[in-house]
Structure formats: C-alpha cells, structure tokens
Design a protein around this motif. Sequence first.
Motif, PDB file in Angstrom:
ATOM      1  N   ALA A  11       0.835  -1.206   0.000  1.00  0.00           N
ATOM      2  CA  ALA A  11       0.000   0.000   0.000  1.00  0.00           C
ATOM      3  C   ALA A  11       0.870   1.257   0.000  1.00  0.00           C
ATOM      4  CB  ALA A  11      -0.912  -0.008   1.222  1.00  0.00           C
ATOM      5  N   GLN A  12       0.423   2.252  -0.761  1.00  0.00           N
ATOM      6  CA  GLN A  12       1.097   3.544  -0.783  1.00  0.00           C
ATOM      7  C   GLN A  12       0.052   4.647  -0.644  1.00  0.00           C
ATOM      8  OE1 GLN A  12       4.065   2.469  -4.376  1.00  0.00           O
ATOM      9  NE2 GLN A  12       4.379   4.523  -3.549  1.00  0.00           N
ATOM     10  N   THR A  13       0.447   5.709   0.045  1.00  0.00           N
ATOM     11  CA  THR A  13      -0.448   6.855   0.232  1.00  0.00           C
ATOM     12  C   THR A  13       0.146   8.065  -0.463  1.00  0.00           C
ATOM     13  OG1 THR A  13      -1.290   6.008   2.337  1.00  0.00           O
ATOM     14  CG2 THR A  13      -1.561   8.352   1.925  1.00  0.00           C
ATOM     15  N   PHE A  14      -0.695   8.756  -1.215  1.00  0.00           N
ATOM     16  CA  PHE A  14      -0.275   9.930  -1.982  1.00  0.00           C
ATOM     17  C   PHE A  14      -1.086  11.139  -1.513  1.00  0.00           C
ATOM     18  CE2 PHE A  14       0.023   6.138  -4.619  1.00  0.00           C
ATOM     19  CZ  PHE A  14       1.321   6.192  -5.110  1.00  0.00           C
ATOM     20  N   ASP A  15      -0.400  12.213  -1.167  1.00  0.00           N
ATOM     21  CA  ASP A  15      -1.083  13.453  -0.796  1.00  0.00           C
ATOM     22  C   ASP A  15      -1.443  14.245  -2.050  1.00  0.00           C
ATOM     23  OD1 ASP A  15      -0.800  12.907   1.918  1.00  0.00           O
ATOM     24  OD2 ASP A  15       1.181  13.880   1.992  1.00  0.00           O
ATOM     25  N   PHE A  16      -2.521  14.999  -1.959  1.00  0.00           N
ATOM     26  CA  PHE A  16      -2.906  15.874  -3.072  1.00  0.00           C
ATOM     27  C   PHE A  16      -3.494  17.160  -2.513  1.00  0.00           C
ATOM     28  CE2 PHE A  16      -6.795  13.497  -2.221  1.00  0.00           C
ATOM     29  CZ  PHE A  16      -7.768  14.465  -2.275  1.00  0.00           C
ATOM     30  N   GLU A  17      -3.459  18.219  -3.325  1.00  0.00           N
ATOM     31  CA  GLU A  17      -4.080  19.484  -2.941  1.00  0.00           C
ATOM     32  C   GLU A  17      -4.419  20.282  -4.190  1.00  0.00           C
ATOM     33  OE1 GLU A  17      -3.435  23.409  -0.076  1.00  0.00           O
ATOM     34  OE2 GLU A  17      -1.763  22.017  -0.417  1.00  0.00           O
ATOM     35  N   PHE A  18      -5.678  20.711  -4.268  1.00  0.00           N
ATOM     36  CA  PHE A  18      -6.122  21.657  -5.292  1.00  0.00           C
ATOM     37  C   PHE A  18      -6.375  22.972  -4.558  1.00  0.00           C
ATOM     38  CE2 PHE A  18      -7.482  17.444  -6.776  1.00  0.00           C
ATOM     39  CZ  PHE A  18      -6.890  17.401  -8.033  1.00  0.00           C
ATOM     40  N   LYS A  19      -5.530  23.963  -4.824  1.00  0.00           N
ATOM     41  CA  LYS A  19      -5.543  25.181  -4.013  1.00  0.00           C
ATOM     42  C   LYS A  19      -6.590  26.190  -4.489  1.00  0.00           C
ATOM     43  CE  LYS A  19      -0.814  25.167  -2.219  1.00  0.00           C
ATOM     44  NZ  LYS A  19       0.423  25.953  -2.066  1.00  0.00           N
ATOM     45  N   ASN A  20      -7.299  26.758  -3.513  1.00  0.00           N
ATOM     46  CA  ASN A  20      -8.191  27.907  -3.726  1.00  0.00           C
ATOM     47  C   ASN A  20      -9.094  27.722  -4.946  1.00  0.00           C
ATOM     48  OD1 ASN A  20      -6.711  29.092  -1.591  1.00  0.00           O
ATOM     49  ND2 ASN A  20      -5.231  29.932  -3.039  1.00  0.00           N
TER      50      ASN A  20
END
Length: 298
Positions: free
Chosen positions: A101-110
Amino acid sequence: MASLFFKSPVDLDIRLDGDDERKTVDVKVSKDRREKVPLYCDGESIKGAVTVRPRDGKRLEHTGIKVEFIGSIELFFDRGNHYEFLSLVQELAAPGEMRHAQTFDFEFKNVEKQYESYHGINVKLRYFVRVTVSRRMADVTREKDLWVYSYRVPPENNSSIKMDVGIEDCLHIEFEYSKSKYHLKDVIVGKIYFLLVRLKIKHMELSIIRRETTGAVPNQYNESETITKFEIMDGAPVRGETIPIRLFLGGFDLTPTFRDVNKKFSCRYYLSLVLVDEDARRYFKQSEITLFRRTNDQ
C-alpha cells in the motif's frame, strides 16, 4: 470502471483533510438512501490523501495514477452525457508497479466553485474527487463526493409583492407580501384584503412551489413540486376582512433560486394562493420569489 467480471486488483481510499471536524450536509442520494457529505465553500482548497492498496499482496502493474477534482452537471434524460464545468488533475504516480500500500497526498488550491451543489428531480450538479489507477486492461476508479454552498450578500433592493385576484362583479382580492427576496431561514409576512366577495368561498390555501427546468428547447423538461401547503382560511370571508400571513421557511427543504446554471437548468420558487368555492372551482394567483443563502443559513 473496474470490470464487472473480475475482482478489482486494488483497493482505493480517498480521505479529505479535516473530515472529522468539517460540517456535513445530509444529501438524498437515492429514493431510500441519504448520505452525509462534507461541506465546502467557493475558493476553499481541496486537500487530502489517496491510499492505493494492492489486493492479496499481489504485484500491481499500472500505467499511471492520477487524482481529479470535477464539477459536473448530469441531466437524467441525457444519461450518456455528463457536462463538466470544472476539471482539475494531478498526477500521483508515473507508470510502474507496487506490491504494498502507498499513500499519496494531493491538494487543489483555492478552487473556484462557481455553482452550488444541487440534487433535483431531473438534474444533479455535483462536485467530487476521483482517483484513477490506469491499467492496460481496465482502469480502476474511486469517487468521493463533497457539497458546495454559495453564499450571497443580502440584496439592497427588496421590493414588496402586490397582486390581486378578480372576477368582474364577483370577487376582488388584493394580497401583499412584505418583500420578494428571502434567505432560507426567513419568514414570509403578508396580508390578504377582501375588497369584494360575492362568491361563496369555502377555503383558501397558500403553497410554495418549486419549479425545475432542465435542458433547452425543444428538449426542455419542466417539473413542479409542492414544498408545503397550508390552509390560511376556512369559511366564507366578508368584504373588508383582512387575513395576515406568516410562513417560516426554516423548516422546509429549500435551495437558493438558480437561474440558467451553465445553460443547463434553473430552479425557481413561487408563492401560490388558491381559493376554492363551494362548487369546488379554484381561483389562483402565483408570484415568483427569490431565495438566497446567507452565511449562517446552514
């Protein structure tokens, strides 16, 4: 989507930051099922993590992993087409393989979310995060919905509504509502004046009607539903009588007024006044009102 004939080789999990503390909206997702969905606002970032977990410890080969944030409009009479008005994408992993298992962070800003979420009779406007594991055989996807509210500044101009119902030499009624634009927790206040009554009126009722319009001519669909109906008079009125109206909106399942959203649908509200005489004849008058959401209208 994963194939219907083979067990998916991977489990996908999407978590949004702060889900446990965030306010939720109780959304009707089907006829018999409701679901709590996290609430977001226009301009707010969408941040979280995706966990990709190969099943049974087997090696997973993929041609890339991506996460998307999508706003779409689904018209139920046109099920084959989803109209995306918002589409953002981030690549999480280049082509390769994984055994654990691998965890990936993500972010779509504003993120600008120009429309409010809506689930109606013939249309659905939804925002969701979708993760896709691309494979040579069949892609594996997972989606997580969120809900968006659009808040509006109260209108500066909010004129009253004045209308009348009349039948020559038989009936003349004037009714007045104190304003034409209401927030979702507001109170509708009004009065009905009987100036001429020569008909035998049996009772009078007031309804809030929601009218949903989807599509475009010639393939346009209109659906109306009565949100609430209540009797404001039982028995014959007399000339000169005045009946007060006071209707609290907070207890009803209302949305803001939507007009021509992305040229796909509208949702409007009307106050409908109906008089019924002893011969069961109905006399009615409708007036459109505008509903909007204030910051504290949760």
